[in-house]
Motif scaffolding. Structure first.
Motif, PDB file in Angstrom:
ATOM      1  N   ILE A 226     -44.538  12.126  16.192  1.00  0.00           N
ATOM      2  CA  ILE A 226     -44.517  12.792  17.868  1.00  0.00           C
ATOM      3  C   ILE A 226     -45.517  14.021  17.703  1.00  0.00           C
ATOM      4  N   ARG A 227     -46.037  14.286  18.918  1.00  0.00           N
ATOM      5  CA  ARG A 227     -46.551  15.534  19.086  1.00  0.00           C
ATOM      6  C   ARG A 227     -45.797  16.789  19.677  1.00  0.00           C
ATOM      7  N   TYR A 228     -46.001  17.928  19.299  1.00  0.00           N
ATOM      8  CA  TYR A 228     -45.351  19.001  19.547  1.00  0.00           C
ATOM      9  C   TYR A 228     -45.522  19.502  21.142  1.00  0.00           C
ATOM     10  N   PHE A 229     -44.699  19.834  21.664  1.00  0.00           N
ATOM     11  CA  PHE A 229     -44.665  20.347  23.008  1.00  0.00           C
ATOM     12  C   PHE A 229     -43.399  21.530  23.086  1.00  0.00           C
TER      13      PHE A 229
ATOM     14  N   SER B  59     -34.072  19.211  11.629  1.00  0.00           N
ATOM     15  CA  SER B  59     -34.816  18.720  10.539  1.00  0.00           C
ATOM     16  C   SER B  59     -35.161  17.414  10.908  1.00  0.00           C
ATOM     17  N   CYS B  60     -34.783  16.536  11.754  1.00  0.00           N
ATOM     18  CA  CYS B  60     -35.199  15.060  12.133  1.00  0.00           C
ATOM     19  C   CYS B  60     -36.488  15.526  12.935  1.00  0.00           C
ATOM     20  N   MET B  61     -36.443  16.194  13.962  1.00  0.00           N
ATOM     21  CA  MET B  61     -37.879  16.576  14.377  1.00  0.00           C
ATOM     22  C   MET B  61     -38.904  17.025  13.662  1.00  0.00           C
ATOM     23  N   ASP B  62     -38.840  17.844  12.908  1.00  0.00           N
ATOM     24  CA  ASP B  62     -39.624  18.496  12.108  1.00  0.00           C
ATOM     25  C   ASP B  62     -40.261  17.196  10.967  1.00  0.00           C
ATOM     26  N   TYR B  63     -39.375  16.412  10.699  1.00  0.00           N
ATOM     27  CA  TYR B  63     -39.681  15.394   9.792  1.00  0.00           C
ATOM     28  C   TYR B  63     -40.662  14.252  10.544  1.00  0.00           C
ATOM     29  N   TYR B  64     -40.327  14.085  11.830  1.00  0.00           N
ATOM     30  CA  TYR B  64     -41.078  13.256  12.704  1.00  0.00           C
ATOM     31  C   TYR B  64     -42.420  13.871  12.866  1.00  0.00           C
TER      32      TYR B  64
ATOM     33  N   LYS C 283     -31.926  -2.281  10.207  1.00  0.00           N
ATOM     34  CA  LYS C 283     -33.213  -3.047  10.469  1.00  0.00           C
ATOM     35  C   LYS C 283     -34.217  -2.069  11.142  1.00  0.00           C
ATOM     36  N   SER C 284     -33.793  -1.082  12.201  1.00  0.00           N
ATOM     37  CA  SER C 284     -34.827  -0.423  12.739  1.00  0.00           C
ATOM     38  C   SER C 284     -35.208   0.763  11.768  1.00  0.00           C
ATOM     39  N   TYR C 285     -34.158   1.270  10.974  1.00  0.00           N
ATOM     40  CA  TYR C 285     -34.598   2.280  10.003  1.00  0.00           C
ATOM     41  C   TYR C 285     -35.632   1.815   8.994  1.00  0.00           C
ATOM     42  N   GLU C 286     -35.299   0.446   8.533  1.00  0.00           N
ATOM     43  CA  GLU C 286     -36.159  -0.105   7.727  1.00  0.00           C
ATOM     44  C   GLU C 286     -37.590  -0.211   8.058  1.00  0.00           C
ATOM     45  N   ILE C 287     -37.808  -0.657   9.518  1.00  0.00           N
ATOM     46  CA  ILE C 287     -39.153  -0.697   9.923  1.00  0.00           C
ATOM     47  C   ILE C 287     -39.797   0.685  10.182  1.00  0.00           C
ATOM     48  N   GLN C 288     -38.910   1.641  10.314  1.00  0.00           N
ATOM     49  CA  GLN C 288     -39.536   3.145  10.422  1.00  0.00           C
ATOM     50  C   GLN C 288     -39.801   3.453   9.204  1.00  0.00           C
ATOM     51  N   SER C 289     -38.951   3.027   8.103  1.00  0.00           N
ATOM     52  CA  SER C 289     -39.318   3.565   6.885  1.00  0.00           C
ATOM     53  C   SER C 289     -40.729   2.831   6.197  1.00  0.00           C
TER      54      SER C 289
ATOM     55  N   LEU D  32     -35.628   7.180  21.288  1.00  0.00           N
ATOM     56  CA  LEU D  32     -36.584   8.040  22.352  1.00  0.00           C
ATOM     57  C   LEU D  32     -37.873   8.313  21.534  1.00  0.00           C
ATOM     58  N   CYS D  33     -38.138   8.339  20.167  1.00  0.00           N
ATOM     59  CA  CYS D  33     -39.194   8.838  19.754  1.00  0.00           C
ATOM     60  C   CYS D  33     -40.025   7.792  19.382  1.00  0.00           C
ATOM     61  N   THR D  34     -39.678   6.514  19.475  1.00  0.00           N
ATOM     62  CA  THR D  34     -40.115   5.388  18.922  1.00  0.00           C
ATOM     63  C   THR D  34     -41.437   4.891  19.557  1.00  0.00           C
ATOM     64  N   SER D  35     -42.559   4.507  19.224  1.00  0.00           N
ATOM     65  CA  SER D  35     -43.773   3.902  19.588  1.00  0.00           C
ATOM     66  C   SER D  35     -43.543   3.176  20.861  1.00  0.00           C
ATOM     67  N   LEU D  36     -44.460   3.094  22.009  1.00  0.00           N
ATOM     68  CA  LEU D  36     -44.347   2.313  23.253  1.00  0.00           C
ATOM     69  C   LEU D  36     -44.765   0.688  22.979  1.00  0.00           C
TER      70      LEU D  36
END
Length: 374
Positions: A346-349, A335-340, A62-68, A370-374
């Protein structure tokens, strides 16, 4: 003539243009799972919209569905466990008894998404899909419980059974329209209702959807029919069950009227899917996951199949091929971070990948949290 310095400058500029037109390294342009190989491991591929219906009623967490939906696309990462299973599905001898694969690993490591990739492959390869998105839903929060009318001491989850029949019908809509898939015997439901021998499987499925009181029995009948049709070569079947160990854990949240717990072996749906995961038929393959969170208890000590399945469940599946789903490798994490970052999630730092990888222990689900919205 072009001067050498100007030529080199143009060459460098053209190279920059050329490379800018290539797909990012974390993506692959190969969106057909039939063509995925180990060379694609660690890359994302986009599930074409027309093939997205494989997951219409379940198949993605379900969480991945929401992200998609947020990213406006369904992308899956090609990982080694799914490629290993796909390569085996291409090579095994289907005249022999059904081969069982058991996906296992820590919670959040990607077992369900590995199965989703295998499902996409099987759909494109022409398999008939028998897919249970999550057994835990039946054992924890069933929509309705009733006494079985044909089996004394058993209980039906007819609303859940009818919903599963809708899911099965949706995933196999194209194959179910073929005239070869017919019932091999008559199924009598009552004095006035029956499904005759030679009826299409669609008639059997629609009867369970429209006549709710017979939905669980229709699932059992469908399981028997699929085994017979596979044995005679009329179809090639892939059985995929997520959270399979929930079928063997005695404590459920299914209660009788007096709040007595109903064990899984007294639920009619269990009979159907344990029948389908036996190795007494051919022209089929079976992929299941075992997961700590599929059980009611939260303090599970191990994620290994022998512990989660217990003696009965382990003996039911033995022999099987264990497939370990590990956390992200460094390449998969990047790869996951590059995709985000590409999706502006997410913003790069500086040192971002290392810090988030350390905080999440490279666990895919924890990283997503960790990368989800607040």
């Amino acid at each position: 003539m072009i001067k050498s310095g100007l030529f080199k400058s143009l060459l460098r500029r053209n190279k920059l243009v050329y490379f800018s037109q290539q797909a990012p390294s974390f993506r692959t342009d190969e969106n057909d799972p039939l063509k995925h190989t180990l060379n694609h491991v660690g890359q994302y591929y986009r599930v074409p919209p027309k093939e997205r219906k494989v997951y219409l009623y379940g198949g993605l967490p379900k969480s991945y569905e929401i992200q998609s939906k947020t990213f406006n696309e369904t992308c899956l990462m090609v990982r080694k466990p799914s490629i290993d299973i796909i390569n085996c599905l291409k090579e095994i001898d289907y005249t022999k008894p059904a081969v069982r694969f058991v996906l296992f690993g820590k919670p959040g490591s990607g077992k369900s998404l590995t199965m989703a990739h295998v499902l996409h492959y099987a759909h494109n390869a022409g398999f008939l899909l028998v897919h249970v998105p999550w057994v835990g839903n039946w054992m924890r929060k069933p929509k309705e419980l009733s006494n079985s009318e044909t089996r004394e001491g058993f209980f039906d989850l007819n609303i859940d059974a009818a919903a599963w029949l809708v899911h099965f019908k949706s995933q196999n809509e194209r194959l179910l329209s073929t005239p070869e898939l017919k019932t091999t015997q008559e199924h009598v439901w009552s004095k006035r209702e029956s499904t005759p021998k030679g009826a299409t499987l669609l008639e059997l499925i629609d009867h369970g959807i429209n006549r709710l009181k017979y939905a669980s029995e229709c699932v059992i009948a469908l399981a028997e029919e699929l085994k017979e049709l596979s044995k005679t070569g009329h179809c090639k079947t892939l059985v995929a069950i997520d959270g399979f160990n929930a079928f063997f854990y005695p404590r459920t949240r299914v209660f009788k009227e007096k709040k007595e717990v109903v064990p899984p072996n007294k639920i009619t749906l269990t009979e159907a899917f344990l029948n389908l995961t036996k190795f007494d038929w051919n022209n089929a393959a079976i992929v299941v996951t075992v997961d700590q969170i599929a059980l009611y208890e939260e303090d599970q000590k191990s994620y290994f199949p022998r512990y989660l399945l217990g003696k009965e469940g382990f003996e039911h599946l033995d022999p099987f091929v264990p497939v370990f789903v590990d956390v992200y490798t460094p390449k998969e994490l990047k790869s996951c971070m590059d995709y985000y970052r590409e999706r502006k999630w997410i913003r790069y730092f500086p040192q971002q990948d290392e810090e988030l990888g350390s905080l999440s222990a490279n666990n895919p689900f924890k990283l997503m949290q960790l990368c989800t919205s607040l």
